[in-house]
Design an enzyme around this catalytic site. Structure first.
Site, PDB file in Angstrom:
ATOM      1  N   THR A   4      -5.612   6.281  -5.745  1.00  7.85           N
ATOM      2  CA  THR A   4      -5.587   6.495  -4.292  1.00  7.85           C
ATOM      3  C   THR A   4      -4.591   7.588  -3.922  1.00  7.85           C
ATOM      4  OG1 THR A   4      -6.222   4.218  -3.893  1.00  7.85           O
ATOM      5  CG2 THR A   4      -5.229   5.364  -2.053  1.00  7.85           C
ATOM      6  N   GLU A  45       0.836  -1.212   0.000  1.00 11.59           N
ATOM      7  CA  GLU A  45       0.000   0.000   0.000  1.00 11.59           C
ATOM      8  C   GLU A  45       0.868   1.258   0.000  1.00 11.59           C
ATOM      9  OE1 GLU A  45      -2.721  -1.274  -0.857  1.00 11.59           O
ATOM     10  OE2 GLU A  45      -4.142  -0.818   0.743  1.00 11.59           O
TER      11      GLU A  45
HETATM   12  N1  HSE Z   1      -8.024   4.669   3.627  1.00 16.46           N
HETATM   13  C1  HSE Z   1      -7.520   4.735   2.296  1.00 16.46           C
HETATM   14  C2  HSE Z   1      -7.954   6.060   1.700  1.00 16.46           C
HETATM   15  C3  HSE Z   1      -8.064   3.595   1.500  1.00 16.46           C
HETATM   16  O1  HSE Z   1      -9.124   6.400   1.834  1.00 16.46           O
HETATM   17  O2  HSE Z   1      -7.142   6.740   1.098  1.00 16.46           O
HETATM   18  C4  HSE Z   1      -7.545   3.586   0.100  1.00 16.46           C
HETATM   19  O3  HSE Z   1      -7.852   2.400  -0.504  1.00 16.46           O
END
Ligand code: HSE
Length: 307
Positions: free
Chosen positions: A182, A129
């Site tokens: 993202t 991530e």
């Molecule tokens: N919590 C993260 C965001 C999840 O909202 O950026 C991304 O998949």
């Protein structure tokens, strides 16, 4: 011991409205299959995917990046190939990158004799991530690995809790075909929050957690409201307000952005209502000719598993 393993890694929905970067849940039976095979040298190989254009460079693919973090911690020099059978489009907001990171660390851990526990696997999966979004968030990979609902109580050190799943809770998801990265969706957020919004938000996080413990659907619904992230990110999602209003009108208990979007999810009590919610979300996009995929699921109480 076999040198190859096939796993199923569920899709996930992060944030759950009010819980930016801390709350998430797994879907039931929706996700991806992966085959991870040990190689004779220490190289990482990403097998080209028939359906989706995935990064083939092992330094840019979340699965190999996460697996490398695990192998380094174990002090093992081995190489693996990763083959994916994805059903959800990358960039959907349904945690597709997290599915691959979590699937990879779970599979490699199995192949090397399970030296790490599930909570340790969350930390390795977070490296995928981090590479992708610039921040090592765990709200997708935690439910991926643990199943059900999870809460990241703290990041330093990581403290992840598993929360209960109300029996009759269903989720309807619509994925309009627009791309939201993202990393961009994170960058657009403000770095400071007004105290009054913070107060409203942490009240809701507490309310949502309590609602899950009590199977109180009304409390879950009214606690989902996101005062901080949704007002900014919804601008990236076509017809967001219309979809949300319609979902609630036909019976959803609450509706918000799935992860960083563009998918929108809504909770409903019972499958029948969830079907109506799903159809209503699809209808909004059909009316204006925006291609959208819809999904319906219970909460997936199981995390990544061997097939
Ligand atoms: N919590 C993260 C965001 C999840 O909202 O950026 C991304 O998949």
């Amino acid at each position: 011991m076999s040198n190859s393993i096939k796993v199923f890694s569920p899709s996930t929905v992060a944030n759950v409205g009010c819980g930016y970067d801390v709350l998430g849940f797994a879907l039931d039976g929706i996700g991806e299959e992966m085959i991870v095979t040990e190689l004779s040298d220490d190289k990482m190989v990403i097998i080209e995917n028939e359906k989706f254009d995935l990064p083939l460079n092992p330094d840019k693919n979340v699965a190999s990046v996460a697996a490398k973090a695990l192998l380094e911690a174990a002090g093992i020099k081995k190489g693996y190939s990763f083959a994916f059978n994805k059903t959800i489009h990358p960039g959907s907001g349904m945690g597709t990158s997290a599915s691959s990171s979590a699937g990879a660390v779970f599979a490699v851990n199995e192949l090397i004799g399970r030296p790490f526990n599930t909570h340790q696997l969350v930390e390795f999966a977070m490296e995928g991530e981090k590479m992708l979004s610039g921040k090592a968030h765990a709200d997708n990979v935690a439910p991926n690995l643990l199943g059900g609902f999870t809460l990241v109580r703290a990041y330093g050190p990581l403290d992840v809790l598993k929360l209960p799943t109300p029996e009759n809770l269903y989720v309807a998801i619509v994925h309009p075909q627009v791309v939201v990265k993202t990393s961009d969706a994170k960058r657009m957020l403000k770095q400071t929050v007004k105290l009054e919004k913070a107060v409203a938000q942490w009240g809701n996080v507490g309310g949502l957690v309590s609602g899950l413990y009590e199977s109180d659907y009304s409390l879950i619904g009214r606690s989902m409201e996101d005062h901080i992230v949704e007002p900014i990110r919804k601008l990236l999602i076509p017809l967001y307000d219309e979809v949300k209003a319609k979902a609630v009108e036909v019976g959803a208990i609450g509706c918000s952005i799935a992860g960083s979007g563009p998918s929108i999810f809504a909770f409903a009590e019972g499958k029948e209502t969830a079907e109506k919610v799903k159809a209503s979300m699809q209808e909004i996009y059909d009316e204006v000719g925006i291609l959208a995929y819809t999904y319906l699921s219970k909460i997936g109480t199981e995390g990544v598993r061997v097939l």
